[in-house]
Design an enzyme around this catalytic site. Sequence first.
Site, PDB file in Angstrom:
ATOM      1  N   GLU A 173       0.822  -1.234   0.000  1.00 42.56           N
ATOM      2  CA  GLU A 173       0.000   0.000   0.000  1.00 42.56           C
ATOM      3  C   GLU A 173       0.847   1.272   0.000  1.00 42.56           C
ATOM      4  OE1 GLU A 173      -2.948  -0.243   3.147  1.00 42.56           O
ATOM      5  OE2 GLU A 173      -4.044  -1.796   2.067  1.00 42.56           O
ATOM      6  N   GLU A 291      -5.416  -8.496   0.013  1.00 36.22           N
ATOM      7  CA  GLU A 291      -6.108  -8.150   1.266  1.00 36.22           C
ATOM      8  C   GLU A 291      -7.566  -7.936   0.924  1.00 36.22           C
ATOM      9  OE1 GLU A 291      -4.568  -5.148   3.926  1.00 36.22           O
ATOM     10  OE2 GLU A 291      -2.497  -5.634   3.370  1.00 36.22           O
TER      11      GLU A 291
HETATM   12  O1  AHR Z   1      -5.096  -5.793   7.283  1.00 40.78           O
HETATM   13  C1  AHR Z   1      -4.972  -4.617   8.032  1.00 40.78           C
HETATM   14  C2  AHR Z   1      -4.256  -3.498   7.286  1.00 40.78           C
HETATM   15  O2  AHR Z   1      -5.055  -3.046   6.236  1.00 40.78           O
HETATM   16  C3  AHR Z   1      -2.957  -3.858   6.610  1.00 40.78           C
HETATM   17  O3  AHR Z   1      -1.870  -3.782   7.470  1.00 40.78           O
HETATM   18  C4  AHR Z   1      -2.837  -2.821   5.546  1.00 40.78           C
HETATM   19  O4  AHR Z   1      -2.093  -3.241   4.442  1.00 40.78           O
HETATM   20  C5  AHR Z   1      -4.265  -2.447   5.218  1.00 40.78           C
HETATM   21  O5  AHR Z   1      -4.442  -1.080   5.219  1.00 40.78           O
END
Ligand code: AHR
Length: 513
Positions: A173, A291
């Site tokens: 990210e 994610e």
């Molecule tokens: O999964 C929680 C967080 O969400 C992770 O660390 C990040 O990559 C995202 O913003």
Amino acid sequence: MKKGKLYVERNFKVAQTDPRLFGAFLEHLGRAIYTGIYEPGHPTADSMGFRRDVLALVEELGCSCVRYPGGNFLSGYEWTDGIGPRESRPKRLDYAWFTIESNQVGIDEFVDWSKKAKTDVMAAVNMGTGTIQSAGNMVEYCNFEKGTYWSDLRRKNGHKDPHNIKLWCVGNEMDGPWQTGQLDADDYGKKAKQACKIMKWVDPSIELVICGSSNSSMPTYPSYDRIVLEHTYEHADYLSLHMYFHENQGQAGFLSSFLTMNDFIHTVASAADYVKALKRSKKTLHLSFDEWNVWYNDPVRTQAFSKTDPVMGQNPAKLGNYFDGPPHILENNYSMLDTLAFGGLMMSLVNNADRVKIACLAQLVNAIAPIVTKENGPVIRQGTFYPFKDMSMYGRGTVLQAVTDIPTLETPNGDAPAVYTCIVNNEEKSECTVFALNIDQEDMMLSLDMRSLGEVEMIEHRLLKNEDLSATNTFADPDCISPTQGAVLPGKNSSPEVKIPALSWNVLRFRYA
Ligand code: AHR
């Protein structure tokens, strides 16, 4: 009762599901690692300190690969802090989650854990505070056989054989202002390109995942994806996508989140295809949705498992201190409604199996997770455990295009099918599975045209339903949301009709000759 029709045509093939679609994510965050997978002294702990009760549930869940060590944590993490004798590992401030990191678990322990959990590792290199050299060193430590500083150090640390980690994320990210060492698209693209070159010079057999936009509400989305790929297209194997959902537009909006996920996938794929054309490349870039989940950032959901949970958004560092020891953060307690929305998201990933080859449920244990532990106590499955397990167990095979004639519902995301479907045909086993999520208040009689498979025999109807959409699994009532068996039609038929109850998750399994 409403009526709908689904055409199951074995020749309308979307793609084969990549096993890595059924992956998950473990970050040094809250109690995911410490008192999650690792708790020496726990009654079920093995000689390495890993909780056997958690390992058993990870295996039951059917998770194929696990992304590690972050997440936001990654962007300030020095991986060398987590190797070598435990007593000499430094304690460090983790700027992502305001926690003091003990470094008692690092890459070597995680690889050991993954072997026990029967999962592959998807490792990640730090592109925030980390250098391109450090990225290369980590690949060398993990994958180079012997005879160099880093490979011999791994051997000295007790791992004679290389870890052979085949999949690597190049940062996390990087567009996010919350990220340690945030980079704009040009800066990240240039750095990632150089990191990729070194990483593949060390081990040409690895595959690399490049960061795209953190989510579709970023102001730079989707041009961030395009610009990053303009720098890295030749070196990248996958582009990363992240997205989290919660109920913020009413029930219908939440339950139809699969539409938002579908759109996101299509837009990011289009950005990648634009760069493919620009580069006159023959390579189509696949996606890594590394994610995804339902995530609430509010006190009710985060304090369900512990009344002392701090609420996310409170920054303890601003108060002059960091959590010392694994904090209860992001411990969402998922409801039946969350479980249904979650099932739709999983189906969206599988329905897009032609582009999405890797997906990681974020996360696996304790932090926004299907598995929740009590320190020195038991472990439970949340409702979301079940759709994941079902899809991992029966979603492997060829995804078929779901041609439907199903009534739609008006939702804030547009018109959504009242019953969302996903078909996976496993030719090797001569089994075809239809996943069906009813997001409507009414039951639906779904007639399945399965003539292309000949006569089929229904072998199972797995059903997840709870009249109370706010029901959750807790330590006091761990099976409040748990699967039951629906009615199985007798005999053989090529046009079975199955009732899909209102607001329910269904797995319809058929066998053919
Ligand atoms: O999964 C929680 C967080 O969400 C992770 O660390 C990040 O990559 C995202 O913003």
